[in-house]
Design a protein around this motif. Structure first.
Motif, PDB file in Angstrom:
ATOM      1  N   GLY A 362       6.002  53.546  20.309  1.00 19.82           N
ATOM      2  CA  GLY A 362       7.295  54.173  20.175  1.00 19.82           C
ATOM      3  C   GLY A 362       7.219  55.634  20.519  1.00 19.82           C
ATOM      4  O   GLY A 362       6.136  56.213  20.684  1.00 19.82           O
ATOM      5  N   MET A 363       8.398  56.258  20.651  1.00 16.78           N
ATOM      6  CA  MET A 363       8.473  57.686  20.909  1.00 16.78           C
ATOM      7  C   MET A 363       9.687  58.257  20.191  1.00 16.78           C
ATOM      8  O   MET A 363      10.786  57.715  20.270  1.00 16.78           O
ATOM      9  CB  MET A 363       8.599  57.974  22.404  1.00 16.78           C
ATOM     10  N   ILE A 364       9.464  59.326  19.444  1.00 14.00           N
ATOM     11  CA  ILE A 364      10.572  60.115  18.914  1.00 14.00           C
ATOM     12  C   ILE A 364      10.664  61.347  19.799  1.00 14.00           C
ATOM     13  O   ILE A 364       9.654  61.938  20.158  1.00 14.00           O
ATOM     14  CB  ILE A 364      10.372  60.493  17.436  1.00 14.00           C
ATOM     15  N   PHE A 365      11.886  61.715  20.184  1.00 16.54           N
ATOM     16  CA  PHE A 365      11.978  62.779  21.163  1.00 16.54           C
ATOM     17  C   PHE A 365      13.136  63.715  20.891  1.00 16.54           C
ATOM     18  O   PHE A 365      14.066  63.409  20.137  1.00 16.54           O
ATOM     19  CB  PHE A 365      12.063  62.210  22.587  1.00 16.54           C
ATOM     20  N   GLY A 366      13.023  64.874  21.523  1.00 19.80           N
ATOM     21  CA  GLY A 366      14.097  65.839  21.510  1.00 19.80           C
ATOM     22  C   GLY A 366      14.826  65.816  22.834  1.00 19.80           C
ATOM     23  O   GLY A 366      14.312  65.314  23.841  1.00 19.80           O
ATOM     24  N   LEU A 367      16.032  66.365  22.833  1.00 23.18           N
ATOM     25  CA  LEU A 367      16.839  66.519  24.031  1.00 23.18           C
ATOM     26  C   LEU A 367      17.346  67.958  24.063  1.00 23.18           C
ATOM     27  O   LEU A 367      17.490  68.584  23.014  1.00 23.18           O
ATOM     28  CB  LEU A 367      18.017  65.543  24.009  1.00 23.18           C
ATOM     29  N   ILE A 368      17.609  68.475  25.246  1.00 25.15           N
ATOM     30  CA  ILE A 368      18.128  69.836  25.327  1.00 25.15           C
ATOM     31  C   ILE A 368      19.448  69.927  24.576  1.00 25.15           C
ATOM     32  O   ILE A 368      19.701  70.879  23.838  1.00 25.15           O
ATOM     33  CB  ILE A 368      18.298  70.267  26.799  1.00 25.15           C
ATOM     34  N   ASP A 369      20.297  68.921  24.766  1.00 27.77           N
ATOM     35  CA  ASP A 369      21.590  68.847  24.090  1.00 27.77           C
ATOM     36  C   ASP A 369      21.693  67.447  23.476  1.00 27.77           C
ATOM     37  O   ASP A 369      22.109  66.488  24.134  1.00 27.77           O
ATOM     38  CB  ASP A 369      22.730  69.096  25.073  1.00 27.77           C
ATOM     39  N   PHE A 370      21.270  67.311  22.208  1.00 24.07           N
ATOM     40  CA  PHE A 370      21.135  66.002  21.590  1.00 24.07           C
ATOM     41  C   PHE A 370      22.367  65.123  21.775  1.00 24.07           C
ATOM     42  O   PHE A 370      22.275  63.994  22.251  1.00 24.07           O
ATOM     43  CB  PHE A 370      20.854  66.144  20.087  1.00 24.07           C
ATOM     44  N   ASN A 371      23.511  65.637  21.377  1.00 17.38           N
ATOM     45  CA  ASN A 371      24.692  64.775  21.317  1.00 17.38           C
ATOM     46  C   ASN A 371      25.152  64.341  22.699  1.00 17.38           C
ATOM     47  O   ASN A 371      25.411  63.155  22.942  1.00 17.38           O
ATOM     48  CB  ASN A 371      25.825  65.496  20.585  1.00 17.38           C
ATOM     49  N   GLU A 372      25.236  65.285  23.633  1.00 13.28           N
ATOM     50  CA  GLU A 372      25.726  64.950  24.966  1.00 13.28           C
ATOM     51  C   GLU A 372      24.716  64.111  25.749  1.00 13.28           C
ATOM     52  O   GLU A 372      25.077  63.130  26.410  1.00 13.28           O
ATOM     53  CB  GLU A 372      26.068  66.232  25.730  1.00 13.28           C
ATOM     54  N   GLU A 373      23.442  64.472  25.686  1.00 12.49           N
ATOM     55  CA  GLU A 373      22.438  63.748  26.461  1.00 12.49           C
ATOM     56  C   GLU A 373      22.130  62.384  25.867  1.00 12.49           C
ATOM     57  O   GLU A 373      21.670  61.475  26.567  1.00 12.49           O
ATOM     58  CB  GLU A 373      21.173  64.595  26.593  1.00 12.49           C
ATOM     59  N   LEU A 374      22.392  62.225  24.575  1.00  9.23           N
ATOM     60  CA  LEU A 374      22.210  60.913  23.961  1.00  9.23           C
ATOM     61  C   LEU A 374      23.195  59.904  24.546  1.00  9.23           C
ATOM     62  O   LEU A 374      22.864  58.731  24.737  1.00  9.23           O
ATOM     63  CB  LEU A 374      22.386  61.033  22.449  1.00  9.23           C
ATOM     64  N   LYS A 375      24.407  60.356  24.843  1.00 12.63           N
ATOM     65  CA  LYS A 375      25.391  59.483  25.490  1.00 12.63           C
ATOM     66  C   LYS A 375      24.852  59.006  26.835  1.00 12.63           C
ATOM     67  O   LYS A 375      24.931  57.819  27.170  1.00 12.63           O
ATOM     68  CB  LYS A 375      26.709  60.234  25.692  1.00 12.63           C
ATOM     69  N   TYR A 376      24.318  59.921  27.613  1.00 10.39           N
ATOM     70  CA  TYR A 376      23.780  59.601  28.936  1.00 10.39           C
ATOM     71  C   TYR A 376      22.596  58.648  28.818  1.00 10.39           C
ATOM     72  O   TYR A 376      22.472  57.680  29.580  1.00 10.39           O
ATOM     73  CB  TYR A 376      23.363  60.900  29.628  1.00 10.39           C
ATOM     74  N   PHE A 377      21.719  58.917  27.856  1.00  7.31           N
ATOM     75  CA  PHE A 377      20.551  58.061  27.649  1.00  7.31           C
ATOM     76  C   PHE A 377      20.997  56.628  27.342  1.00  7.31           C
ATOM     77  O   PHE A 377      20.429  55.662  27.853  1.00  7.31           O
ATOM     78  CB  PHE A 377      19.701  58.617  26.509  1.00  7.31           C
ATOM     79  N   GLY A 378      22.008  56.506  26.488  1.00  4.12           N
ATOM     80  CA  GLY A 378      22.501  55.176  26.139  1.00  4.12           C
ATOM     81  C   GLY A 378      23.084  54.444  27.321  1.00  4.12           C
ATOM     82  O   GLY A 378      22.880  53.227  27.475  1.00  4.12           O
ATOM     83  N   GLU A 379      23.786  55.177  28.188  1.00  9.08           N
ATOM     84  CA  GLU A 379      24.434  54.544  29.338  1.00  9.08           C
ATOM     85  C   GLU A 379      23.453  54.214  30.453  1.00  9.08           C
ATOM     86  O   GLU A 379      23.560  53.155  31.092  1.00  9.08           O
ATOM     87  CB  GLU A 379      25.515  55.484  29.886  1.00  9.08           C
ATOM     88  N   LYS A 380      22.499  55.103  30.694  1.00  6.91           N
ATOM     89  CA  LYS A 380      21.655  54.987  31.878  1.00  6.91           C
ATOM     90  C   LYS A 380      20.247  54.446  31.628  1.00  6.91           C
ATOM     91  O   LYS A 380      19.698  53.726  32.458  1.00  6.91           O
ATOM     92  CB  LYS A 380      21.536  56.371  32.545  1.00  6.91           C
ATOM     93  N   VAL A 381      19.651  54.820  30.495  1.00  4.63           N
ATOM     94  CA  VAL A 381      18.245  54.465  30.272  1.00  4.63           C
ATOM     95  C   VAL A 381      18.097  53.191  29.455  1.00  4.63           C
ATOM     96  O   VAL A 381      17.247  52.340  29.767  1.00  4.63           O
ATOM     97  CB  VAL A 381      17.491  55.626  29.586  1.00  4.63           C
ATOM     98  N   MET A 382      18.893  53.020  28.417  1.00  6.71           N
ATOM     99  CA  MET A 382      18.749  51.843  27.548  1.00  6.71           C
ATOM    100  C   MET A 382      18.830  50.530  28.320  1.00  6.71           C
ATOM    101  O   MET A 382      18.010  49.619  28.090  1.00  6.71           O
ATOM    102  CB  MET A 382      19.775  51.892  26.422  1.00  6.71           C
ATOM    103  N   PRO A 383      19.776  50.361  29.266  1.00  6.36           N
ATOM    104  CA  PRO A 383      19.796  49.094  30.020  1.00  6.36           C
ATOM    105  C   PRO A 383      18.507  48.851  30.806  1.00  6.36           C
ATOM    106  O   PRO A 383      18.055  47.699  30.925  1.00  6.36           O
ATOM    107  CB  PRO A 383      21.000  49.268  30.959  1.00  6.36           C
ATOM    108  N   LEU A 384      17.910  49.922  31.330  1.00  2.00           N
ATOM    109  CA  LEU A 384      16.657  49.783  32.086  1.00  2.00           C
ATOM    110  C   LEU A 384      15.505  49.387  31.173  1.00  2.00           C
ATOM    111  O   LEU A 384      14.617  48.610  31.569  1.00  2.00           O
ATOM    112  CB  LEU A 384      16.339  51.087  32.813  1.00  2.00           C
ATOM    113  N   LEU A 385      15.492  49.911  29.969  1.00  2.00           N
ATOM    114  CA  LEU A 385      14.440  49.540  29.011  1.00  2.00           C
ATOM    115  C   LEU A 385      14.559  48.070  28.631  1.00  2.00           C
ATOM    116  O   LEU A 385      13.549  47.380  28.436  1.00  2.00           O
ATOM    117  CB  LEU A 385      14.536  50.433  27.765  1.00  2.00           C
ATOM    118  N   LYS A 386      15.776  47.599  28.527  1.00  2.00           N
ATOM    119  CA  LYS A 386      15.982  46.175  28.237  1.00  2.00           C
ATOM    120  C   LYS A 386      15.541  45.316  29.406  1.00  2.00           C
ATOM    121  O   LYS A 386      14.892  44.276  29.216  1.00  2.00           O
ATOM    122  CB  LYS A 386      17.454  45.917  27.890  1.00  2.00           C
ATOM    123  N   GLN A 387      15.856  45.743  30.616  1.00  2.00           N
ATOM    124  CA  GLN A 387      15.421  45.000  31.783  1.00  2.00           C
ATOM    125  C   GLN A 387      13.906  44.927  31.875  1.00  2.00           C
ATOM    126  O   GLN A 387      13.347  43.931  32.336  1.00  2.00           O
ATOM    127  CB  GLN A 387      15.979  45.655  33.060  1.00  2.00           C
TER     128      GLN A 387
END
Length: 392
Positions: A362-387
């Motif tokens: 696992g990885m716990i991580f920081g983001l430059i802008d937690f709230n805004e970049e978390l939205k992007y991570f959910g939209e763009k990265v999470m589907p790839l991790l599932k794939q």
């Protein structure tokens, strides 16, 4: 005839208690996502402290208000993240940002976040010399009951001397801090699990008529975390905790570290331990954009605060960062000495997969802008991790 302290006070050796008070309510593998079956667990690190994991004036909407903190936690919860881990700070690191100086205390933060979320595990990070075991055990149990068994305790031996001095005591020598930590944890474990009253008489603690009710919700005890990477830290983790957090510079070194850690736990203590890492994730549509955003963090970095951190890390106060002091100064500015992942959604997902192959679960991580970049991570990265089979 010897008269016990309990008898002198007219107390029974073990007072009858309702079952809900004396026993854990549930198996932690069923209540705590840290023990779930996600191949690569994900968490956020440092959302309770100003500037999070970046010592920089790079633009960000991140702020330390309860409303903002709660919004980040609830977004991570909805996205299916596994854990939120705060940074325990009592004093900032100076510089132009006074890095991490504006922060929420972690047990009370965890209680609030636990009530505001539904599924995600919530940790408190505790500097053991600043918190008596009786108080820590009770606070941990309270948060665990609030969360329905989602609590985790991240134990820190106390590595920043200026903070220890705020409590009127000098920093112990490195290995002695782990000896104290072992007695501290033994004390807490007994309060979490032992019925009736008991006494403790050890080098660092001397107490009678101890008891603690209710017991934690999750059994046999809450999840335990430690980020010690020195020989003493590895020994402590292998013996005691469920998750060791480590940051290393290369995948090869990570593989060697995780293999050694897990073998020590299994061979010397007949138990399993999990390894996770931490760092800064900078994800953008293109690699050039991601690198530019990362470089902006460095270019606008608070080198005064970073210098103070590096001075402490290189003074012998902590041995977990020795490898980073000279070679990875940028990692302190951009990620608190952690493992940086910078690139497109595809590159971020690929790098998380490589970490997993190297033994990081696992990885716990920081983001430059937690709230805004978390939205992007959910939209763009999470589907790839599932794939990729890293998430489901």
């Amino acid at each position: 005839m010897t008269v016990t302290a309990n008898e002198r006070l007219g107390l029974a050796p073990t007072d009858p208690r309702p079952a809900a008070e004396t026993q854990p309510a549930a198996d932690r593998t069923e209540t705590n996502p840290l023990f779930g079956d996600q191949k690569m667990k994900l968490g956020l690190f440092g959302t309770n402290c100003s500037y999070g994991l970046i010592m920089s004036h790079a633009p960000s909407s991140f702020e330390i208000t309860w409303e903002h903190t709660k919004e980040i936690a609830q977004r991570a919860d909805r996205l299916g993240f596994d854990v939120l881990v705060p940074v325990a700070r009592w004093k900032g690191f100076g510089g132009s940002t006074n890095f991490n100086g504006n922060c929420f205390e972690t047990y009370t933060w965890a209680a609030g976040v636990a009530e505001a979320t539904e599924r995600i595990a919530v940790a408190a990070t505790s500097h053991l010399p600043t918190m008596h075991p009786i108080v820590a055990a009770k606070q941990a149990t309270t948060v665990d009951r609030i969360s329905g068994g989602r609590f985790a305790l991240n134990m820190v031996m106390g590595w920043v001397p200026p903070e220890m001095e705020m409590f009127g005591s000098e920093q112990r020598e490195h290995d002695e801090r782990y000896a104290y930590g072992q007695e501290w944890l033994d004390f807490v474990n007994r309060l979490w699990t032992e019925q009736g009253t008991f006494g403790i008489h050890s080098k660092y603690f001397d107490a009678e008529l101890l008891e603690a009710y209710p017991k934690p919700h999750q059994g046999p005890r809450p999840a335990l975390i430690n980020a010690g990477n020195s020989p003493s830290g590895i020994e402590f983790s292998a013996r005691n905790v469920d998750f060791n957090f480590a940051s290393l510079d290369t995948l090869e070194n990570i593989k060697g570290y995780t293999t050694k850690l897990k073998a020590k736990a299994r061979e010397e203590y007949q138990r399993e331990i999990h390894a996770m890492t931490y760092g800064l994730v900078v994800c953008r549509d293109t690699e050039e954009e991601a690198k530019r955003a990362f470089q902006q963090v460095v270019d606008e970095g608070d080198w005064g605060a970073a210098g103070n951190v590096i001075k402490i890390a290189g003074s012998g106060a902590s041995q977990s960062f020795d490898h980073a002091v000279k070679e990875m100064q940028e990692r302190f500015i951009a990620g608190w000495g952690g493992y940086p992942i910078v690139g497109t959604p595809e590159q971020v997902a690929e790098e998380l997969g490589k970490l997993n192959e190297a033994g990081m679960e696992g990885m716990i991580f920081g983001l430059i802008d937690f709230n805004e970049e978390l939205k992007y991570f959910g939209e763009k990265v999470m589907p790839l991790l599932k794939q990729a089979g890293l998430r489901h």
